[in-house]
Design an enzyme around this catalytic site. Sequence first.
Site, PDB file in Angstrom:
ATOM      1  N   GLU A 294       0.827  -1.204   0.000  1.00 36.80           N
ATOM      2  CA  GLU A 294       0.000   0.000   0.000  1.00 36.80           C
ATOM      3  C   GLU A 294       0.866   1.260   0.000  1.00 36.80           C
ATOM      4  O   GLU A 294       0.537   2.259   0.642  1.00 36.80           O
ATOM      5  CB  GLU A 294      -0.996   0.006   1.167  1.00 36.80           C
ATOM      6  CG  GLU A 294      -2.091  -1.044   1.004  1.00 36.80           C
ATOM      7  CD  GLU A 294      -3.289  -0.819   1.914  1.00 36.80           C
ATOM      8  OE1 GLU A 294      -3.351   0.246   2.555  1.00 36.80           O
ATOM      9  OE2 GLU A 294      -4.156  -1.700   1.963  1.00 36.80           O
TER      10      GLU A 294
ATOM     11  N   HIS B 249      -1.578  -1.041  10.178  1.00 35.37           N
ATOM     12  CA  HIS B 249      -0.944  -2.319  10.502  1.00 35.37           C
ATOM     13  C   HIS B 249       0.351  -2.032  11.231  1.00 35.37           C
ATOM     14  O   HIS B 249       0.978  -0.978  11.016  1.00 35.37           O
ATOM     15  CB  HIS B 249      -0.603  -3.117   9.230  1.00 35.37           C
ATOM     16  CG  HIS B 249      -1.798  -3.675   8.509  1.00 35.37           C
ATOM     17  ND1 HIS B 249      -1.906  -5.006   8.173  1.00 35.37           N
ATOM     18  CD2 HIS B 249      -2.922  -3.085   8.043  1.00 35.37           C
ATOM     19  CE1 HIS B 249      -3.035  -5.208   7.537  1.00 35.37           C
ATOM     20  NE2 HIS B 249      -3.677  -4.054   7.442  1.00 35.37           N
TER      21      HIS B 249
END
Length: 527
Positions: free
Chosen positions: A50, A323
């Site tokens: 990402e 995350h």
Amino acid sequence: MEEPPTEINAVTLNCWGLKFISKLRNERILEIGRQLAQTDPQPHIVALQECFCQEDYENIRRETRFILPYGKFYYSGAFGGGLAILSKWPIDESSIVPYPLNGRPTAFWRGDWYVGKGVACAKIRYGPSKKQVVEVFCTHTHSPYEGGQPNDSYLCHRMAQAWHISKLLRGAADRGHLVLAMGDFNMTPMSPEHRLITAHAPVRDTWRVIHPDSSVGPADHPAEKARRRPIPTAEFNIQENGAASDGPYCTWRWTKSQQKLLGPGKPPVTVPPDTIDHKGKRLDYIFASSGDVSALNGGWVVKSTNLGMMMRHPELGCSLSDHFAVEATLAFHSFSSSSSKPINPTPTPPKPSTTNGEAKQQPDNATTMSDKHVHNGTYLQSPTPSSVRDSKSFDCQLLAFLDLEREQQLPTTAYDDILGIIHKYVAREESQKKWRGYHFFGSLLVTVACLVGVWWSPKNYVSFILMLVSSLSLVAGTIDGLMSLLFFKAELGQLKEFEWEIMNAKLNATGAAMSERAETVVEGGSW
């Protein structure tokens, strides 16, 4: 070239760098680069997911250029796959391998198909020997938007992607290279996708090597409930279960009212370590092989694993991503002189047995923990790890890797389960293909009817409405017609390829004789 390393430190991180969507992206990405440069021990190989904007990649490269001078930003799809690899050593070769099954363009609000998800591959030479090469695979598989339930229509995509990357890992291992597969795999431990990778490729989940009794999902996951473990605390989920996402330590999982407590000039907000964590889970992984043990007179073992990037932004107070990072240290180990005798191995992950399609874990010593670790059904603190990573334990770990290479296969029932998933998804896509084709021909009829209506229309505004309906109907029908003719037909072809490979692997696993295969009736390109 300098002496080959005796240890390799690997890091994987989902940066949450979606342009126009991820909040405070620029500030967080810059701080991620700074923290990577300060990580102790220094990382040798970093895999990013990402990281969609090249500007973000360059910002991270700028901060880490002294410890990770080499890197590659990968391009794929219309908006890019968001994958990048950083390295201490030169990258000899690089490629991006798209996944054959990669989401659906009709789900444009999800974007998986448009970013062209795949596997970023890099060959990195860490020593002068021919086999002193690590092949790195960075990926971000399809997101489980439907919760990974049995009726999850994206389950087939993730199974196909797990199968596809496992073939890449297997090929790299066959070349005698060290294999590292890192990324956000969007799967829970011991799930069908997880077992597919570790059974079809000679790699092991580094976290479960060190923590073989760690959780197989969040506390409310059916497979985790079946283990009958106490509900973990936030600290236990970090230290023992490796829950890098959805836990209470991540500020992006807080409620909006809680997030308003963060910001420049505001006092830091802490989360008590004994906070009960129902949702924390592990989606990010580092899979590793042992390398060519015979050629290198030894192999790579897992020395340690832990979560990183848990710090907050120094000014904004928010987590650096949605995350946490997963870190693993691999150590090169030569067999000790005592390894010629059988050694009691260190704990290894229990082999799952399937009951009604669900993984069932064997009981372990977690149920006999002392009372100081459990209170009111909640883990209060992480127990001391039971494995002592000395020379003998590394011997056993290396032997386990070699056994894994010799015994790579799934049980026959697992192949049947995968085929069932494929057939169910094929039926769905064939239905979609048919109805979208019907829509195309129906839109043609509507268009003709509207044009006839315009001819007989008594007033201009009626003609305008009919022309508008005609145009919109024709555009929508044409899109669906092209989807039926191009996308769904191509996807059904990829599903046939996937089906053939699974059926062929099943025949290999059952040891079917070549003469029996020759007599097998081939229909539609499948056994």
